[in-house]
Enzyme design. Structure first.
Site, PDB file in Angstrom:
ATOM      1  N   GLU A 112      35.305  44.350  20.897  1.00 19.89           N
ATOM      2  CA  GLU A 112      34.526  45.129  21.859  1.00 19.89           C
ATOM      3  C   GLU A 112      34.185  46.493  21.268  1.00 19.89           C
ATOM      4  O   GLU A 112      34.888  46.985  20.366  1.00 19.89           O
ATOM      5  CB  GLU A 112      35.394  45.304  23.128  1.00 19.89           C
ATOM      6  CG  GLU A 112      34.727  46.091  24.232  1.00 19.89           C
ATOM      7  CD  GLU A 112      35.479  45.986  25.563  1.00 19.89           C
ATOM      8  OE1 GLU A 112      36.622  45.491  25.578  1.00 19.89           O
ATOM      9  OE2 GLU A 112      34.901  46.407  26.583  1.00 19.89           O
ATOM     10  N   ASN A 259      31.240  39.676  32.550  1.00 21.07           N
ATOM     11  CA  ASN A 259      32.664  39.787  32.169  1.00 21.07           C
ATOM     12  C   ASN A 259      33.421  40.455  33.314  1.00 21.07           C
ATOM     13  O   ASN A 259      32.984  41.484  33.848  1.00 21.07           O
ATOM     14  CB  ASN A 259      32.788  40.674  30.921  1.00 21.07           C
ATOM     15  CG  ASN A 259      34.233  41.069  30.647  1.00 21.07           C
ATOM     16  OD1 ASN A 259      35.016  40.282  30.125  1.00 21.07           O
ATOM     17  ND2 ASN A 259      34.621  42.290  31.033  1.00 21.07           N
ATOM     18  N   GLU A 260      34.528  39.886  33.692  1.00 20.59           N
ATOM     19  CA  GLU A 260      35.384  40.449  34.743  1.00 20.59           C
ATOM     20  C   GLU A 260      34.536  41.029  35.879  1.00 20.59           C
ATOM     21  O   GLU A 260      34.678  42.202  36.261  1.00 20.59           O
ATOM     22  CB  GLU A 260      36.343  41.500  34.162  1.00 20.59           C
ATOM     23  CG  GLU A 260      37.323  40.887  33.184  1.00 20.59           C
ATOM     24  CD  GLU A 260      38.539  41.749  32.834  1.00 20.59           C
ATOM     25  OE1 GLU A 260      38.605  42.917  33.245  1.00 20.59           O
ATOM     26  OE2 GLU A 260      39.446  41.220  32.143  1.00 20.59           O
ATOM     27  N   TYR A 326      46.706  39.075  30.264  1.00 23.59           N
ATOM     28  CA  TYR A 326      47.423  40.006  29.382  1.00 23.59           C
ATOM     29  C   TYR A 326      48.890  40.047  29.803  1.00 23.59           C
ATOM     30  O   TYR A 326      49.197  39.933  30.996  1.00 23.59           O
ATOM     31  CB  TYR A 326      46.827  41.408  29.496  1.00 23.59           C
ATOM     32  CG  TYR A 326      45.463  41.527  28.849  1.00 23.59           C
ATOM     33  CD1 TYR A 326      45.329  41.683  27.473  1.00 23.59           C
ATOM     34  CD2 TYR A 326      44.291  41.478  29.616  1.00 23.59           C
ATOM     35  CE1 TYR A 326      44.082  41.791  26.876  1.00 23.59           C
ATOM     36  CE2 TYR A 326      43.034  41.591  29.021  1.00 23.59           C
ATOM     37  CZ  TYR A 326      42.939  41.746  27.652  1.00 23.59           C
ATOM     38  OH  TYR A 326      41.702  41.851  27.053  1.00 23.59           O
ATOM     39  N   GLU A 383      39.997  36.328  26.828  1.00 20.57           N
ATOM     40  CA  GLU A 383      40.777  37.550  26.551  1.00 20.57           C
ATOM     41  C   GLU A 383      42.228  37.245  26.856  1.00 20.57           C
ATOM     42  O   GLU A 383      42.551  36.827  27.979  1.00 20.57           O
ATOM     43  CB  GLU A 383      40.314  38.721  27.422  1.00 20.57           C
ATOM     44  CG  GLU A 383      39.005  39.327  26.985  1.00 20.57           C
ATOM     45  CD  GLU A 383      38.622  40.565  27.789  1.00 20.57           C
ATOM     46  OE1 GLU A 383      39.522  41.320  28.208  1.00 20.57           O
ATOM     47  OE2 GLU A 383      37.400  40.756  27.991  1.00 20.57           O
ATOM     48  N   GLN A 432      42.440  42.453  20.690  1.00 18.75           N
ATOM     49  CA  GLN A 432      41.138  42.367  20.067  1.00 18.75           C
ATOM     50  C   GLN A 432      41.322  42.393  18.552  1.00 18.75           C
ATOM     51  O   GLN A 432      42.374  42.811  18.078  1.00 18.75           O
ATOM     52  CB  GLN A 432      40.262  43.512  20.516  1.00 18.75           C
ATOM     53  CG  GLN A 432      40.043  43.543  22.036  1.00 18.75           C
ATOM     54  CD  GLN A 432      38.935  44.498  22.435  1.00 18.75           C
ATOM     55  OE1 GLN A 432      38.263  45.111  21.620  1.00 18.75           O
ATOM     56  NE2 GLN A 432      38.742  44.624  23.752  1.00 18.75           N
TER      57      GLN A 432
HETATM   58  O1  AHR Z   1      40.307  44.117  26.261  1.00 14.44           O
HETATM   59  C1  AHR Z   1      40.228  45.307  26.986  1.00 14.44           C
HETATM   60  C2  AHR Z   1      39.624  45.113  28.357  1.00 14.44           C
HETATM   61  O2  AHR Z   1      40.453  44.306  29.125  1.00 14.44           O
HETATM   62  C3  AHR Z   1      38.294  44.419  28.412  1.00 14.44           C
HETATM   63  O3  AHR Z   1      37.239  45.267  28.180  1.00 14.44           O
HETATM   64  C4  AHR Z   1      38.260  43.891  29.797  1.00 14.44           C
HETATM   65  O4  AHR Z   1      37.483  42.739  29.919  1.00 14.44           O
HETATM   66  C5  AHR Z   1      39.721  43.663  30.139  1.00 14.44           C
HETATM   67  O5  AHR Z   1      40.063  44.202  31.347  1.00 14.44           O
END
Ligand code: AHR
Length: 579
Positions: A112, A259-260, A326, A383, A432
């Site tokens: 990103e 995205n999101e 995450y 992600e 990332q």
């Molecule tokens: O990877 C960092 C961020 O995490 C991304 O921009 C977003 O899609 C997610 O919340």
């Protein structure tokens, strides 16, 4: 002992019921006392029976010893002793029963416009003293080619829903700047745009995954972008591309519509996003033989109502739906924990949090199965990874974090889970690639190092496009305080040339683990292995000491017929190759 998330078939005998009723043993414990019951449902061939017998004898010997001590000194000391032992773990790999393919895209990546991922990470510009090809760092390209990067997602992330692609084409000195509002309010120069990204993908030899702007963009803007990149004929956008120096269209296989969008991508409800998705995707066309795979925005972690609604209302128009997940060593986002300074409590917490990927995948897949019983639509974890407090002294908005053996073991578990669910999980992109979150690569000026996570991707590349093999695993627990998780995590595959690969993680930082593994259906001749481990839980690579955590040859295994006995070091990831 506990069964892991691998499919286990445990029989329940009269003795089990009697023992449980009498309150003598726990459910886990009885599995150790009745090993012969475990494989009742799989008794298919005589050869398998023989292998089981060998394992069974070993168990029986242990159990007779245990029972003898129980009779002599009572249960308490034995239970305590069992809790302390590193444990013998049992596994069967059905080497001739695989049917599903593990997509190489499970080993995908995400980059990103955030902190040092693009600028200073991939992009240094053509005039940089750092060796580069058309502005893209050569060392980074070389490192990523080594792990056979299959697909790269770009330009975000949250950034995708405020990115206007037309600002990132044409002569660089004429491109307008913008504010990167999500990531530190810094100035985005737009020096790295569509041409640079697609050149990067060509240099890497990977597929491009472009994420389009739904949150602040228009349908027309999205339509134009696809036409610009992929149309071969005579059109305004294709001619603009030619004017900017690229005659032939690129191959852009994957296109994400937002995205999101439940958060940074527009704070939408699932219903309003599903309607928007249906409209936007209509104009994401497949031109000139480039068949685009369309990806709808899916949920973040356990947001099941989101995936349910989007599947219900938009499934006919999508090829895949995303999932973001995450993990941290603490339960909250305000103090996520340090990447490098932690104790065993935080090590354990990460292992436990990582294992939530199994129920998370299963629950999402169950919802998808309801709406798409034939499995046409892929689940793309576009992600995922660990998220720690930013390294002290760095801009917190840049999400720069170090990466230890703890991240590596977590990665091994994630990848094993994706392999196992490859029927639906057809892509995953760790967040990332460079200098951001759970990075493969860290850069500092002209220096570049690879992280423990990179090494796991390198070791696991043997699973790319291989056939997933079914496994049964019964393993001991890794206990911490009053809590416990399965100490082992495994997946296995067979490649095109018939080689079998087993990837095993020992989650326990204090105990080695012996695994007795029956390779059902195989006649193994040669075995080799590699291991990633370290002395300290917090071990990591730095610019001063870049080789602290790196793979080594592993030969702590023994083969007798089809029975393989492996001893895994503490906190390790091991990959075995069997020919
Ligand atoms: O990877 C960092 C961020 O995490 C991304 O921009 C977003 O899609 C997610 O919340």
């Amino acid at each position: 002992m506990s069964k892991t998330y691998e499919s286990c078939h445990y029989g329940i005998s009269g003795l089990f019921l009697f023992a449980k009723k009498a309150g003598v043993v726990s459910c886990n414990r009885i599995l150790r006392l009745l090993p012969g019951e475990i494989f009742q449902e799989q008794r298919e061939s005589e050869r398998l029976e023989k292998m089981k017998l060998t394992i069974f004898r070993k168990w029986l010997f242990e159990e007779i010893a245990v029972v003898t001590v129980v009779l002599l000194v009572g249960w308490g000391p034995v239970d305590a002793a069992v809790q302390e032992e590193s444990g013998v773990n049992r596994m069967i790999i059905y080497t001739d029963k695989g049917t599903e393919q593990i997509s190489r895209n499970i080993y995908g990546h995400f980059s990103e416009h955030l902190g040092g991922c693009i600028y200073d990470g991939f992009w240094v510009g053509e005039d940089s003293p750092i060796p580069n090809t058309r502005g893209i760092r050569n060392d980074v390209v070389e490192a990523l080619r080594k792990i056979r990067i299959p697909v790269l997602r770009w330009p975000g992330g949250c950034f995708a829903d405020e990115y206007h692609w037309k600002e990132g084409i044409g002569p660089r000195d004429k491109r307008p700047t913008m504010i990167n509002t999500h990531w530190g309010m810094v100035t985005e120069t737009n020096a790295f745009g569509t041409h640079e990204f697609l050149d990067l993908c060509e240099q890497l030899g990977c597929e491009a995954y472009v994420a389009g702007n739904v949150g602040s963009g228009t349908v027309e803007e999205m339509q134009d972008w696809v036409e610009y990149m992929t149309f071969d004929g005579d059109s305004e956008m294709a001619n603009l591309r030619r004017m900017n120096g690229r005659d032939k269209p690129w191959r852009v296989k994957y296109f994400g519509v937002g995205n999101e969008n439940w958060g940074c991508g527009g704070n939408m409800s699932p219903g309003s996003y599903a309607d928007l998705y249906n409209r936007f995707q209509t104009y994401v066309r497949s031109y000139s033989g480039n068949r685009i795979v369309k990806i709808a925005c899916g949920p973040g972690s356990e947001n099941y109502p989101w995936i349910r609604t989007v599947m219900e209302r938009a499934r006919r128009n999508m090829d895949a739906i995303s999932l973001h997940h995450y993990v941290r060593g603490t339960g909250n986002w305000t103090r996520k924990g340090s990447a490098t300074k932690f104790d065993e409590a935080e090590w354990f917490a990460l292992m436990k949090n990582t294992l939530t990927i199994y129920p998370l995948l299963e629950n999402n897949i169950e919802i998808m199965d309801r709406f798409d019983p034939r499995g046409r639509i892929g689940l793309f974890l576009d992600e995922w990874g660990t998220w720690w407090d930013a390294e002290p002294g760095t801009n917190p908005s840049f999400l720069y974090q170090q990466n230890t053996i703890r991240d590596a073991v977590s990665t091994g578990i994630f990848l094993n889970a994706f392999n196992k669910h490859c029927y639906r999980v057809r892509m995953a992109n760790i967040a990332q690639t460079i200098n951001v979150l759970q990075a493969m690569i860290l850069t500092k000026g002209e220096k570049m190092i690879v992280t423990p996570t990179y090494h796991v991707f390198e070791m696991y590349k043997v699973h790319h496009d291989a056939t997933l093999l079914p496994i049964e695993l019964e393993c001991s627990d890794y206990k911490f305080g009053n809590d416990s998780v399965s100490a082992l995590n495994v997946s296995a595959s067979k490649d095109n040339s018939g080689r079998i690969h087993i990837s095993l993680c020992n989650l326990d930082p204090g105990n080695t683990a012996e695994v007795v593994c029956a390779l059902e259906g195989a006649e193994p001749k040669e075995i080799s292995g590699r291991v990633l481990t370290a002395e300290a839980m917090t071990a990591h690579n730095t610019f001063e000491n870049p080789q602290v955590v790196k793979p080594a040859t592993f030969n702590n295994f023994k083969l007798e017929g089809n029975i393989l006995t492996i001893t895994l070091p503490t906190k390790s990831v091991v990959v075995l190759e069997i020919e």
